[in-house]
Each structure stands twice: as C-alpha cells, then as structure tokens.
Design a protein around this motif. Structure first.
Motif, short mmCIF file in Angstrom:
data_model
loop_
_atom_site.label_atom_id
_atom_site.label_comp_id
_atom_site.label_asym_id
_atom_site.label_seq_id
_atom_site.Cartn_x
_atom_site.Cartn_y
_atom_site.Cartn_z
N THR A 1 -1.36 20.42 -8.79
CA THR A 1 0.01 20.92 -8.62
C THR A 1 0.74 20.18 -7.51
OG1 THR A 1 -0.71 23.10 -9.37
CG2 THR A 1 1.38 22.98 -8.19
N LYS A 2 0.03 19.92 -6.40
CA LYS A 2 0.67 19.28 -5.26
C LYS A 2 1.04 17.82 -5.53
CE LYS A 2 1.18 22.16 -1.82
NZ LYS A 2 0.47 22.11 -0.56
N PHE A 3 0.26 17.13 -6.38
CA PHE A 3 0.47 15.69 -6.54
C PHE A 3 1.23 15.29 -7.80
CE2 PHE A 3 -2.65 15.63 -3.22
CZ PHE A 3 -2.41 14.46 -2.53
N GLU A 4 1.49 16.24 -8.70
CA GLU A 4 2.18 15.89 -9.94
C GLU A 4 3.53 15.23 -9.69
OE1 GLU A 4 0.53 18.99 -13.36
OE2 GLU A 4 2.18 19.60 -12.05
N LYS A 5 4.23 15.73 -8.68
CA LYS A 5 5.57 15.19 -8.42
C LYS A 5 5.54 13.78 -7.83
CE LYS A 5 6.04 17.24 -3.78
NZ LYS A 5 4.63 17.64 -3.67
N PHE B 1 0.85 -1.19 0.00
CA PHE B 1 0.00 0.00 0.00
C PHE B 1 0.89 1.24 0.00
CE2 PHE B 1 -2.98 -3.11 1.61
CZ PHE B 1 -4.22 -2.67 1.16
N GLN B 2 0.47 2.25 -0.75
CA GLN B 2 1.15 3.55 -0.76
C GLN B 2 0.12 4.64 -0.52
OE1 GLN B 2 2.84 2.77 -4.85
NE2 GLN B 2 4.58 3.86 -3.97
N ARG B 3 0.57 5.73 0.11
CA ARG B 3 -0.36 6.83 0.37
C ARG B 3 0.37 8.16 0.37
NH1 ARG B 3 -2.47 8.31 6.23
NH2 ARG B 3 -0.26 8.82 6.23
N GLU B 4 -0.28 9.18 -0.16
CA GLU B 4 0.23 10.55 -0.10
C GLU B 4 -0.92 11.48 0.25
OE1 GLU B 4 3.21 11.75 -0.30
OE2 GLU B 4 4.29 9.94 -0.95
N ILE B 5 -0.67 12.43 1.15
CA ILE B 5 -1.64 13.46 1.53
C ILE B 5 -0.95 14.81 1.48
CG2 ILE B 5 -3.13 14.38 3.37
CD1 ILE B 5 -3.42 11.57 4.44
N HIS B 6 -1.62 15.82 0.90
CA HIS B 6 -1.04 17.17 0.85
C HIS B 6 -2.08 18.22 1.24
CE1 HIS B 6 2.72 15.95 -0.94
NE2 HIS B 6 2.10 15.33 -1.93
#
Length: 474
Positions: free
Chosen positions: A58-62, A44-49
């Motif tokens: 813009t926040k998640f493109e990278k 599982f992978q997760r990202e929150i901004h």
C-alpha cells in the motif's frame, strides 16, 4: 528480523522488485524500502516508508510510476530505514543489510573516533547498521575486501546487498545464518531470502550462496567474487517459524519440515505414553497449524480449527508499541468456533513459546469459550537465550524469555546454572519447569519438542544448524 530482494534485468525491473520485496513482509514490521539504478540516465533512486501500520504494498504503490531502472534492491526491515545511498571512493552505491551488530558502539569508537567521521543517529540513539556496514566497507580499496573486512570484525551477523552501476553484489553472512538464493529468468536474475518470492515472478532456482560467499549478479549471469567458507550455522528457527511455507533452504522445504516435526512430536509422546486423551488437535494460527497437522496425523487424533484469525483489519498483533494495545489486538483477532470448543478436550500446537505475553489471553479465551481441557505443545524446545545473530527472541535480557523467567522464579540465580537441565523434560528440573508453566497459564499439560526432534525434522547435518536460542551453543 528482515529480508531483502534484488533484481538485475534486461528490462525495467520495478514491478519485479516491488512484488519480490512485498513477499518478504512476514519478516519485518517497521520499514520498507527500494533503490534502483537507471543506466540510461546514470541515476540512482530510492524510496523508504514506514510500514508499522500500513503494508509495504500500500505504501509503495504510488511510487511505482516514478521509479525506473533495470537493476534494484529492496528490503523489509525490523530495525533501520534502508536501503541507504552511499557516495565513497568506491563509487555511488545503495546498501541493504540484515542481521545484528552487537559491537556497533565499539566499532564506531575504534574506527571512527576522529573528528572526520559522524553517523546519523536513529530515534533510539543507535547507529544505523547499514550505514555502519557501509563505512566499514569503505575502509578498503574494493567492495570484496570491504565486505570481508566488515563481516570479520562485526560481532553478530550481517548479510549484505549492494546495488552498484555494474550490478548487484550479494554477500551471505560469514556463517550462513540466513539463506541467500538466486533465481533466473529469460530477462535476468534476482536475489532473495525466500525462494517462493521469485517463483511467483517466473524465476527458476539458479544458485544458493554458501556461507561467507560473495557474488556479483547481473542480467547476464552470476560472477563469483569470493568463495564460500566451510563452516555453516543456518538458523534452525527459519523452518520452525520465520520461513514462509513454500520456501526451501539448503534443499529442505519449510512446510514439509513442519509436518514432519509434528509427526516426530506425536511419535515420541506415544512411545513415552504421555499422549493425552483429547477430542481434537489444533494449531495456533498461522505457523503452528502445519506442526499440528503432522501431530494429528501421527497421533490419530482428528485435526480441527477451534478458532481462526481475523486478519483483514488486524494483520499484525505486534504492531502497536503499547503492550496493552497489542494484547487487545491479539484478542480481537481470535474468532472462536464454539461448536468445536464447548465441552471439548483440545490440544494446541504452537510454533514456539517465547515470552508468553499473549499465551494467557489465548488460554483464557479458550476456557471462556467453553473448552473442557486445554493442552499445549511447543513445536521447538524452550527458548533459553535471546538471539545474538538475527532479530528473533531479542530483548533486553534473557529474563524476557518465559522459560528463563520461570527458572528464576523456581530457583533464583542457582537455577540459571542449570539451564541445560531445565531444557530437558526427562530431568527433575525439566519436569518442574513444565509443571510451573502449566500452573501459571492453566494448561492441563504442556510439552516441548526436543532439540533432537527439531534437528531430525529439518534433516540436514546438525552441525550446520544454529541452535543458540535453545542451548546457548555457538
């Protein structure tokens, strides 16, 4: 409010998830997040901004090149950071929710007061709603039992997406206040609040969950897990304001409803003989515009755009925490077309009038730009009750709402006993409310769409529509 999007595919779904979540950005302003499951490596992978000052995209493109998986969920949230990753006796899963838990503190006290439980507090001191929902789900021996348990004891409303190793479990809230739609493509399925979000990704309409219904979605199909309930109370404000123009809920298109709503407003004013003599009908950008087009078409008055919003650098007027800054940002966004304002009698239609915090700035701006008259119409009835089920018109008290505040100024506590009468423009109290707001803001006239008019414009069984914010009826 918030919105979510999920994908279960035979191929890597990161881009579909990314664009699908981004297309829900109009529903929230605080946090964005994505969680994926990569079966090839069982990970599982997760990202929150934080997206308060920078768009989701813009926040998640990278992050895109680092995320992998054939199934995933993501969300735009107006409140809690999410999705959350949860490890329990039910296995590892990610969870995202949309709704309100009014009895969060009571639930924590009742079910988790022993020394073996703790919750991470957010900066506000409140418990993360998704974390609490997961804890309630984990009290049972299966996801379905847990979801039904959580939805039954939560006071408010909760719609749930769970990303598991076996697919995505989608659960619409028990009275269906928000839509949950499923799209299908050659490679799999997606789950969404907004149908246009997956149409743009080449998914076709496949299924719409009923209230309280739970399904498991995989690349290969849709598996029923718990049947729909009979009672539905879908939010009427989705059509009036929240929903994106291209979307359909219960088979009714948002933009078409708004045109129809404006037509009904004008029709009724013509019948009542209350249509003012104006040069132009205009909409308050953006969601007021289709209501205004319908109004103009039916009234026979020309439609115009006397001012436009400058959105490239000011996409959101409500982002700054300071009210003075928000008002200044709203002012910076309003660009006049002087040739359509100077010496003109203008009628503006807005989607709603809630707190009225920016209304005065708009009226002053129009008069400063040379308007001769400014008439205001609200495309829905006066908002009398802060929403208990989603996150619209939610504040510390009903007194944050312009209509209720004005009633208090007119008649004190006695007036609060006659809210229903004040909401009806045909009564003496209703007329007093309109006159008081006109005097407060400097309108030459003010009108609200009737509740019957809104329900007629939506066009589904009125008993299936939540009208709590307008009439306080659950």
């Amino acid at each position: 409010m918030g919105g979510f999007f999920g994908v279960a595919s035979k191929r890597d779904c990161v881009l579909d998830l990314f664009f699908g979540v981004d297309y829900h950005s109009h529903l929230g302003t605080k946090r964005g997040g994505m969680a994926l499951y990569d079966a090839a490596v069982d990970k599982f992978q997760r990202e929150i901004h934080n997206i308060e000052n920078t768009p989701f995209r813009t926040k998640f493109e990278k992050d895109l090149h680092e995320l992998h998986g054939c199934s995933g969920i993501g969300c735009i949230s107006d409140t809690d950071p999410q999705p959350l990753l949860v490890r329990s006796h039910l296995g590892m899963y990610a969870i995202s929710t949309v709704g309100i838990i009014n009895n969060a503190e009571e639930l924590v006290e009742t079910y988790f007061s022993d020394h073996g439980h703790q919750f991470m507090a957010m900066s506000s001191g409140k418990v993360n709603s998704s974390e609490l929902t997961a804890a309630l789900i984990n009290q049972k021996d299966s996801f379905v039992e847990g979801i039904l348990h959580a939805q039954e004891i939560i006071n408010g409303s909760i719609t749930i997406l769970l990303l598991t190793r076996d697919g995505i479990i989608a659960a619409r809230d028990k009275l269906g206040r928000l839509p949950v739609l499923i799209g299908k493509s050659e490679d799999g399925h997606c789950i969404s609040f907004e149908s246009f979000a997956y149409h743009k990704l080449d998914y076709a309409d496949a299924y719409e969950l009923g209230p309280r219904e739970i399904v498991r979605v995989t690349a290969d199909g849709i598996e029923p897990l718990s049947p729909a309930g009979e009672q539905m109370k879908i939010c009427g404000f989705l059509w009036s304001y929240y929903g994106y123009p291209n979307s359909n809920y219960e088979g009714k298109n948002v933009e078409v409803m708004r045109y129809r709503n404006g037509e009904i407003m004008a029709r009724d004013e013509v019948l009542q003989g209350s249509l003012p003599k104006v040069d132009y009908v205009a909409g308050v950008p953006d969601s007021g515009i289709p209501h205004a087009i319908g109004y103009a078409n039916r009234s026979g008055k020309p439609f115009a755009r006397p001012f436009v919003k400058y959105t490239p650098t000011w996409p959101r007027s409500f982002t700054p925490s300071d009210q003075k800054v928000r008002n200044q940002v709203a002012k910076m966004k309003q660009i006049p077309v002087p040739e359509l304002i100077r010496g003109q009698k203008l009628l503006f239609v807005d989607d709603s009038i809630v707190r009225g915090t920016q209304l005065q700035e708009t009226v002053d701006f129009l008069y400063e730009s040379g308007a001769k008259e400014v008439h205001m119409r609200s495309a829905c009835p006066p908002i009398m009750y802060a929403c208990k089920y989603l996150n619209f018109s939610r504040g510390n008290s009903d007194m944050d709402l312009l209509a209720r505040r004005t009633i208090q100024e007119l008649e004190g506590d006695e007036g609060q006993k006659h809210v229903e009468e004040y909401a009806d423009a045909s009564t003496e109290r209703g007329k007093c409310l309109l006159k008081a707001i006109c005097e407060k803001f400097g309108f030459d006239s003010l009108g609200y769409q009737s509740l019957d008019g809104v329900l007629e414009a939506i066009g589904i069984d009125k008993d299936k529509i939540c009208t709590y914010c307008w009439n306080g009826k659950e």
